[in-house]
Design a protein around this motif. Structure first.
Motif, short mmCIF file in Angstrom:
data_model
loop_
_atom_site.label_atom_id
_atom_site.label_comp_id
_atom_site.label_asym_id
_atom_site.label_seq_id
_atom_site.Cartn_x
_atom_site.Cartn_y
_atom_site.Cartn_z
N GLN A 132 0.83 -1.20 0.00
CA GLN A 132 0.00 0.00 0.00
C GLN A 132 0.87 1.26 0.00
O GLN A 132 0.52 2.27 -0.62
N VAL A 133 2.02 1.19 0.68
CA VAL A 133 2.92 2.33 0.72
C VAL A 133 3.61 2.53 -0.63
O VAL A 133 3.78 3.66 -1.10
N LEU A 134 4.00 1.43 -1.27
CA LEU A 134 4.72 1.52 -2.54
C LEU A 134 3.81 1.80 -3.73
O LEU A 134 4.27 2.31 -4.75
N SER A 135 2.55 1.44 -3.61
CA SER A 135 1.64 1.53 -4.75
C SER A 135 1.53 2.92 -5.37
O SER A 135 1.39 3.03 -6.60
N PRO A 136 1.60 4.03 -4.57
CA PRO A 136 1.48 5.35 -5.22
C PRO A 136 2.53 5.59 -6.29
O PRO A 136 2.26 6.24 -7.31
N PHE A 137 3.75 5.10 -6.07
CA PHE A 137 4.81 5.29 -7.06
C PHE A 137 4.49 4.54 -8.35
O PHE A 137 4.71 5.05 -9.45
N ILE A 138 3.94 3.32 -8.19
CA ILE A 138 3.59 2.53 -9.36
C ILE A 138 2.40 3.15 -10.08
O ILE A 138 2.38 3.25 -11.31
N VAL A 139 1.40 3.58 -9.30
CA VAL A 139 0.21 4.20 -9.89
C VAL A 139 0.58 5.47 -10.65
O VAL A 139 0.13 5.69 -11.78
N THR A 140 1.42 6.30 -10.04
CA THR A 140 1.83 7.55 -10.69
C THR A 140 2.56 7.27 -12.00
O THR A 140 2.33 7.95 -13.01
N ALA A 141 3.42 6.25 -11.99
CA ALA A 141 4.15 5.91 -13.21
C ALA A 141 3.22 5.42 -14.30
O ALA A 141 3.36 5.79 -15.48
N LEU A 142 2.24 4.60 -13.94
CA LEU A 142 1.30 4.08 -14.93
C LEU A 142 0.38 5.18 -15.46
O LEU A 142 0.08 5.23 -16.66
N LEU A 143 -0.07 6.06 -14.57
CA LEU A 143 -0.93 7.16 -15.01
C LEU A 143 -0.17 8.12 -15.93
O LEU A 143 -0.75 8.72 -16.83
N ALA A 144 1.14 8.23 -15.70
CA ALA A 144 1.95 9.10 -16.55
C ALA A 144 2.03 8.57 -17.99
O ALA A 144 2.29 9.33 -18.93
#
Length: 408
Positions: free
Chosen positions: A147-159
Motif C-alpha cells: 500500500q505504501v509503494l503503490s502510489p509510485f507505481i500508480v503515478t508511473a502508470l498514469l503518466a
C-alpha cells in the motif's frame, strides 16, 4: 526445506495479489468517474464491489472447508484473468461501458468471497503452529508495504496516459498468484469438513450465535460501535476523498494514490508502536481510537488545499489501527472458544453491511449535499458518539464479561 519453500511461494503470491488488488481498486474508481463524471455512479461501483461479501461472505468459508483449497485458489485466479483482461480490451477499442465495469467489479469480488477464506485456510496447512503468528504479522506488513509503494507505481502508470493500465497489472498479478499457489506442496489437500450438510450447519450455527449474543451487552456495544464507525467512514474514505480531490486538485488520481500510501505507512508505524503503549487493550482504548479516527474525518470536510489532506489522513491512520486491533483483541477475549469462528464471521459480515449501507446512502446524498458537508457530518457524528461513550466510561467503568461466560 519443504515448509520454507511453501511459505516463500505463499508470501510471494500474497504480495503480488495485494498489489493487484490496490491497482484494481483504484482503477475501478478512476474509470467509473472518467466514464460518468458522476459522484453517484462512482459510489455505485464501490457498492457493487462490497455487496458480494454481504451475500456470499459466510458461504465462501464453508466451501473452503469442502474442497481442495489449493486447486480452488488456482482456478479462481485463472478465471479472474480473462474477466479483467476483457475490460482492458474493451477500453482499448473505446467500447468499455459503465454497466460492464459494474458487472465485472461484482464478479471479481464474488470470486473473492471464495478465494479469501480458502487462502487464509491454506496457511495452517503449510505453517507449523509456532510460526503462524509471525507469518500473520509478516503478511500484514507485506500488505501494508504494498500500500505504501503503490502510489509510485500508480503515478508511473498514469503518466503513461491510460488508467486502464492499472487493470492490466491486476490481470498479470492473478497469473503470478496462480503460479505461486500451484507450487505449494500439500500433504492434505481436502478441507477439514466433509459433511455435505455443512451449509445448513453454518446457518443453524449463526442462529444459535445470535440467540446467545442477545445477552452479551459488552459484545453488543462493540458490534454496534463497529457498525456506526465503519458506516460513517466508508463513503468518506473510498469515494468522498477522491471527489474532494477532484474539486481541489489538478491531479486528483495521483494525490489519491499518494494519500493511500501515506495512510498505509502510518498504519504500519502505529501497529509497531501500539504494543509498547498498551499491554492490554480495552473498550476504552477502542473508543479512543475511534474518537481520533473521527477527528481526522471531520477535518477532511474543512480543508481545501491538497497538502492539508495529508494531516487529516495521518490522523485517520492513527485512529484506525488503534480501534481495529482493539476490536480484534476484545473479540478474542470475550468470545468463548466454541464461538470464535462465528463471532469473527458475524463481525466481518456486519462490516460489509455497514460498507454497503454507507456507499448507498451517502452516494445518494452526494447528489444534493456537498462532499465537504457530508464529511463534516460523518466526522461530527463519530465524535459525538465516541465522546459520549468516553465520558460514560470516565464516570463508570464498563462491566467486564463474567468469567462463567468466558469459560462457557
Amino acid at each position: 526445506m519443504k515448509e520454507r519453500k511453501n511459505l516463500l511461494f505463499y508470501i510471494a503470491g500474497e504480495a503480488i495479489s495485494s498489489l493487484g488488488d490496490v491497482m484494481s481498486g483504484l482503477a475501478f474508481l478512476f474509470l467509473a468517474y472518467d466514464l460518468t463524471q458522476s459522484a453517484w455512479y462512482t459510489t455505485l461501483i464501490a457498492l457493487a464491489q462490497a455487496l458480494p461479501y454481504v451475500f456470499f461472505g459466510l458461504i465462501g468459508g464453508a466451501v473452503a472447508d469442502l474442497v481442495d483449497r489449493r486447486r480452488l485458489l488456482v482456478i479462481i485466479d485463472v478465471i479472474r484473468v480473462p474477466i479483467v483482461a476483457s475490460a482492458v480490451v474493451l477500453y482499448s477499442f473505446g467500447h468499455l461501458t459503465y454497466g460492464y465495469l459494474v458487472l465485472i467489479g461484482f464478479l471479481l469480488q464474488t470470486l473473492g468471497c471464495f478465494f479469501n477464506p480458502a487462502h487464509r485456510a491454506l496457511l495452517p496447512m503449510i505453517a507449523s503452529e509456532e510460526k503462524r503468528m509471525v507469518l500473520n504479522s509478516v503478511m500484514d506488513s507485506v500488505t501494508r508495504g504494498i500500500q505504501v509503494l503503490s502510489p509510485f507505481i500508480v503515478t508511473a502508470l498514469l503518466a503513461m496516459g491510460h488508467t486502464v493500465y492499472l487493470l492490466l497489472v491486476d490481470a498479470c498479478s492473478y497469473i503470478v498468484s496462480a503460479f505461486c499457489i500451484s507450487k505449494i506442496t500439500l500433504t492434505t489437500v481436502k478441507g477439514s469438513v466433509r459433511n455435505d450438510k455443512v451449509l445448513l450447519s453454518v446457518f443453524k450455527g449463526l442462529i444459535q450465535y445470535i440467540q446467545w449474543l442477545k445477552n452479551q451487552s459488552a459484545l453488543l456495544l462493540l458490534y454496534a460501535m463497529t457498525f456506526i464507525v465503519v458506516f460513517l467512514h466508508t463513503w468518506v474514505w473510498q469515494v468522498g476523498l477522491l471527489l474532494a480531490l477532484i474539486e481541489h486538485s489538478k491531479h486528483p488520481k495521483e494525490w489519491f494514490s499518494m494519500l493511500e500510501g501515506i495512510y498505509g505507512g502510518v498504519v504500519i508505524a502505529v501497529n509497531i508502536v501500539l504494543p509498547f503503549v498498551w499491554k492490554k487493550l480495552s473498550m476504552t482504548v477502542y473508543v479512543s481510537g475511534a474518537f481520533i479516527w473521527g477527528c481526522g474525518v471531520v477535518l477532511l470536510g474543512f480543508v481545501s488545499e491538497p497538502s492539508f489532506y495529508i494531516v487529516c489522513v495521518v490522523i485517520v491512520a492513527i485512529g484506525v489501527p488503534i480501534a481495529g486491533l482493539s476490536r480484534v483483541y476484545l473479540l478474542q477475549q470475550w468470545l468463548p472458544q466454541d464461538k470464535l469462528g462465528r463471532g469473527f464471521s458475524f463481525n466481518a459480515v456486519l462490516l460489509y453491511i455497514a460498507n454497503s449501507a454507507s456507499l448507498a446512502l451517502f452516494g445518494w446524498l452526494s447528489y444534493y449535499v456537498s462532499v465537504a458537508t457530508l464529511m463534516k457530518s460523518c466526522g461530527l457524528i463519530m465524535l459525538v458518539t465516541t465522546g459520549y461513550l468516553l465520558l460514560r466510561f470516565a464516570r463508570k467503568t464498563l462491566g467486564v464479561m463474567p468469567n462463567k461466560r468466558l469459560k462457557s
